[in-house]
Design an enzyme around this catalytic site. Structure first.
Site, short mmCIF file in Angstrom:
data_model
loop_
_atom_site.label_atom_id
_atom_site.label_comp_id
_atom_site.label_asym_id
_atom_site.label_seq_id
_atom_site.Cartn_x
_atom_site.Cartn_y
_atom_site.Cartn_z
N LYS A 118 1.09 -1.32 0.05
CA LYS A 118 -0.14 -0.02 0.21
C LYS A 118 0.98 1.21 0.04
O LYS A 118 1.88 1.42 0.93
CB LYS A 118 -1.02 0.06 1.27
CG LYS A 118 -1.94 0.81 1.18
CD LYS A 118 -2.96 0.50 2.29
CE LYS A 118 -4.19 1.29 2.38
NZ LYS A 118 -5.08 0.96 3.51
N ARG A 182 0.97 -5.54 3.46
CA ARG A 182 0.05 -6.15 4.15
C ARG A 182 -0.37 -7.57 3.67
O ARG A 182 -0.09 -7.98 2.25
CB ARG A 182 -1.13 -5.36 3.63
CG ARG A 182 -2.39 -5.65 4.05
CD ARG A 182 -3.59 -4.63 4.20
NE ARG A 182 -4.13 -4.57 2.78
CZ ARG A 182 -5.16 -3.43 2.70
NH1 ARG A 182 -5.39 -2.62 3.47
NH2 ARG A 182 -5.52 -3.60 1.31
N ASP A 258 -16.36 -1.70 -1.26
CA ASP A 258 -14.93 -1.97 -1.62
C ASP A 258 -14.09 -2.22 -0.49
O ASP A 258 -12.69 -2.52 -0.56
CB ASP A 258 -14.54 -0.84 -2.41
CG ASP A 258 -14.50 0.57 -2.07
OD1 ASP A 258 -15.52 0.84 -1.56
OD2 ASP A 258 -13.26 1.21 -1.67
N ASP A 268 -8.51 -2.59 5.65
CA ASP A 268 -8.60 -1.02 5.28
C ASP A 268 -8.85 -0.23 6.48
O ASP A 268 -9.83 0.31 6.83
CB ASP A 268 -9.51 -0.64 4.04
CG ASP A 268 -8.83 -0.60 3.01
OD1 ASP A 268 -7.64 -1.19 2.90
OD2 ASP A 268 -9.47 -0.41 1.88
P1 AMP Z 1 -10.34 3.72 0.53
O1 AMP Z 1 -11.65 4.21 0.75
O2 AMP Z 1 -9.25 4.33 1.22
O3 AMP Z 1 -10.16 2.20 0.69
O4 AMP Z 1 -9.83 4.14 -1.24
C1 AMP Z 1 -10.85 4.17 -2.06
C2 AMP Z 1 -10.09 4.34 -3.37
O5 AMP Z 1 -9.32 5.40 -3.52
C3 AMP Z 1 -9.41 3.02 -3.71
O6 AMP Z 1 -9.59 2.82 -5.20
C4 AMP Z 1 -7.91 3.42 -3.68
O7 AMP Z 1 -7.12 2.99 -4.40
C5 AMP Z 1 -8.04 4.92 -4.04
N1 AMP Z 1 -7.14 5.93 -3.30
C6 AMP Z 1 -7.03 6.21 -1.91
N2 AMP Z 1 -5.94 7.04 -1.95
C7 AMP Z 1 -5.30 7.24 -2.88
C8 AMP Z 1 -3.90 7.72 -3.51
N3 AMP Z 1 -3.19 8.31 -2.54
N4 AMP Z 1 -3.70 7.63 -4.76
C9 AMP Z 1 -4.50 7.07 -5.60
N5 AMP Z 1 -5.48 6.26 -5.24
C10 AMP Z 1 -6.10 6.22 -3.85
MG MG Z 2 -9.98 0.48 0.38
#
Ligand code: AMP
Ligand code: MG
Length: 499
Positions: A118, A182, A258, A268
């Site tokens: 990650k 992870r 997700d 997550d």
């Molecule tokens: P999360 O809610 O943190 O599980 O992330 C939701 C979506 O946002 C996933 O598709 C992640 O891969 C994307 N995402 C979150 N932070 C970043 C980042 N810094 N760069 C690229 N994608 C991100």
């Molecule tokens: Mg996520």
């Protein structure tokens, strides 16, 4: 530099079934190179469990591998595609935007485990994100994931943290960059099914379902309707998981589809936090303004997410859409009862009740009810109940502003609990084995991250980790860690999304 001998030392033996089975559901990809990788944490016990050479990895080789600079031999890194409902709204394409699946290994017990990064850079799914992670949230995921593991709650685990030498720009300014490694039973989510289903290629969806059955529910193979069995199995695992969360006051904070695995592992650790004083409406996440993912909402949201999973499976279940719906509805409608079954089992253990009696549900609910509005620390209350079991209710009573409701409840509980043949001491001991003395308290987590991020001092992080790795063993030298946050810290505590 990558040489054959440096590669040979790490001990990775990959067997990449996701890459083999699910072409079309991922993008082969490589981690970004980083300027100055430093391994700041290796989970040696987990490395050994995975069949890796912890000694060889605990240094430059580990820094190179766990920063993404050097792919271990046999790794087939890929970014997984997934979709998902975020706060109720559907996004057809999310995917690993800052994550990368290195591959799968079979651990020493023969269990297939994903090893994933990650914060390893942009991928085809990054959208506007930078693909990076900051050290603070990476350490947060490490601490809370390992705490959940030590509590016996199904969870992904943290294998390593490497800093990258880059700074990452976030709202709060420039922060030190890091990569988390992870480990998971799999990273397949409800959102993975949503992605495959939204392609409307039934063959691809079927391959995903078959892959999951092979991996998580092999007993379903050859059954008359294995895909219905899969929904049932995922539902059962989620009901059990959420009951465990509720039992320790864990609030995930972002239960988007997700972020819900089909394996039943917690995944997550973003804006998650543990409830301090008991209040079912507790929310910590700064973006959850409507309280969609509040403590008491978690079982309801799990059911909602399962309904989304069920929708994706309909084409596999029956040629006639209505008949397919008729097959899944009993599972979705049955979820609350299954959840309650697991929750009651959890509460009986926490209350030190043996066997099952009709009044147990009300007894458990009334204990929680006695805490409401009383500023009672949830974790301390259950821990103190073990003393009450031995005839010393003072420490429990002292947690209440007004102990009137508790005083009415205690005799009911005593009467129910003495039906067993156990001694009082044995009952108290059994309760202390399920009611943690130590949880990752918000002020302690912040203190550990602050020292590491601002001063490069990992002492508070290591000390907190040592406390959390044995949550049930009360140790006098760690008594501070069982205390709740000072009121001025606890009020308005907020967590933030995004690693
Ligand atoms: P999360 O809610 O943190 O599980 O992330 C939701 C979506 O946002 C996933 O598709 C992640 O891969 C994307 N995402 C979150 N932070 C970043 C980042 N810094 N760069 C690229 N994608 C991100
Ligand atoms: Mg996520």
């Amino acid at each position: 530099m990558t040489t054959a001998s440096s590669r040979a030392g790490a001990g990775f033996i990959f067997d990449n079934s996701y890459a083999r089975d699910l072409e079309g559901g991922y993008a082969p990809w490589q981690a970004a190179q980083v300027p100055t990788p430093v391994l700041v944490k290796l989970n040696r016990e987990l490395a050994t469990e995975l069949g890796l050479d912890a000694d060889a990895l605990d240094g430059d080789l580990g820094a190179a591998i766990f920063s993404g600079n050097q792919a271990p031999e046999g790794a087939k890194p890929l970014a997984q595609a997934y979709a998902g409902h975020q706060f109720g709204g559907f996004s057809p394409q999310l995917g690993d935007g800052r994550a990368l699946l290195l591959g799968e290994v079979l651990d020493r017990q023969g269990r297939r485990r994903d090893i994933a990064f990650k914060g390893s850079g942009r991928t085809p799914f990054s959208r506007s994100g930078d693909g990076k992670a900051a050290l603070g949230p990476v350490l947060r995921e490490y601490l809370i994931g390992e705490a959940m593991y030590a509590l016996g709650i199904p969870t992904t685990r943290a294998l390593a943290v490497a800093t990258t030498g880059e700074s990452v720009r976030r709202d709060t300014g420039a922060l030190p960059g890091a990569v988390l490694t992870r480990v998971a039973a799999s990273h397949i989510r409800v959102g993975t099914f949503q992605f495959f289903a939204s392609r409307q290629e039934e063959a691809l969806l079927r391959r995903l379902a078959d892959h999951v059955i092979e991996r998580h529910d092999p007993a379903l193979k050859g059954q008359p309707n294995p895909y219905l069995g899969l929904l049932q199995a995922v539902s059962e695992r989620q009901a059990a998981l959420i009951a465990r969360w509720m039992g320790v006051g864990f609030i995930h904070g972002v239960m988007n589809t997700d972020n819900m695995t089909v394996s039943g592992e917690t995944i997550d650790y973003g804006p998650c936090a543990f409830m301090d004083h008991y209040d079912p409406s507790t929310v910590f996440s700064s973006i959850d303004t409507g309280g969609r993912y509040a403590y008491s909402q978690q079982p309801l949201i799990a059911r909602w997410n399962l309904a989304r999973l069920a929708e994706t499976l309909l084409p596999l279940l029956h040629d006639d859409p209505q008949s397919a719906v008729d097959l899944v509805m009993p599972i979705i409608d049955g979820f609350p009862a299954r959840y309650e079954h697991f929750w009651l089992a959890e509460m009986r253990a926490k209350l030190g009740l043996e066997g099952e009696e009709a009044g147990d549900l009300a007894l458990a609910q009334d204990f929680l009810g006695s805490m409401q509005g009383q500023g009672v620390d949830f974790t301390q209350a259950f821990r103190a109940l073990a003393s009450a079991a031995k005839g010393q209710p003072e420490s429990l009573r002292a947690l209440y502003l007004d102990a009137q409701a508790l005083d009415a409840w205690l005799p009911r509980w005593q009467e129910r609990a003495v039906t067993s043949n156990r001694t009082l001491a044995a009952r108290a001991q059994a309760m202390n084995a399920v009611n943690p003395a130590y949880i990752p308290r918000n002020h302690r987590v912040e203190e550990a991250l602050d020292a590491a991020v601002k001063r490069g001092d990992f002492t508070p992080f290591e000390r907190l980790l040592a406390v959390l790795q044995h949550p049930f063993d009360e140790r006098p030298e760690f008594s501070d860690y069982a205390q709740s946050a000072p009121a001025e810290v606890a009020v308005g505590y907020r967590t933030f999304c995004g690693t």
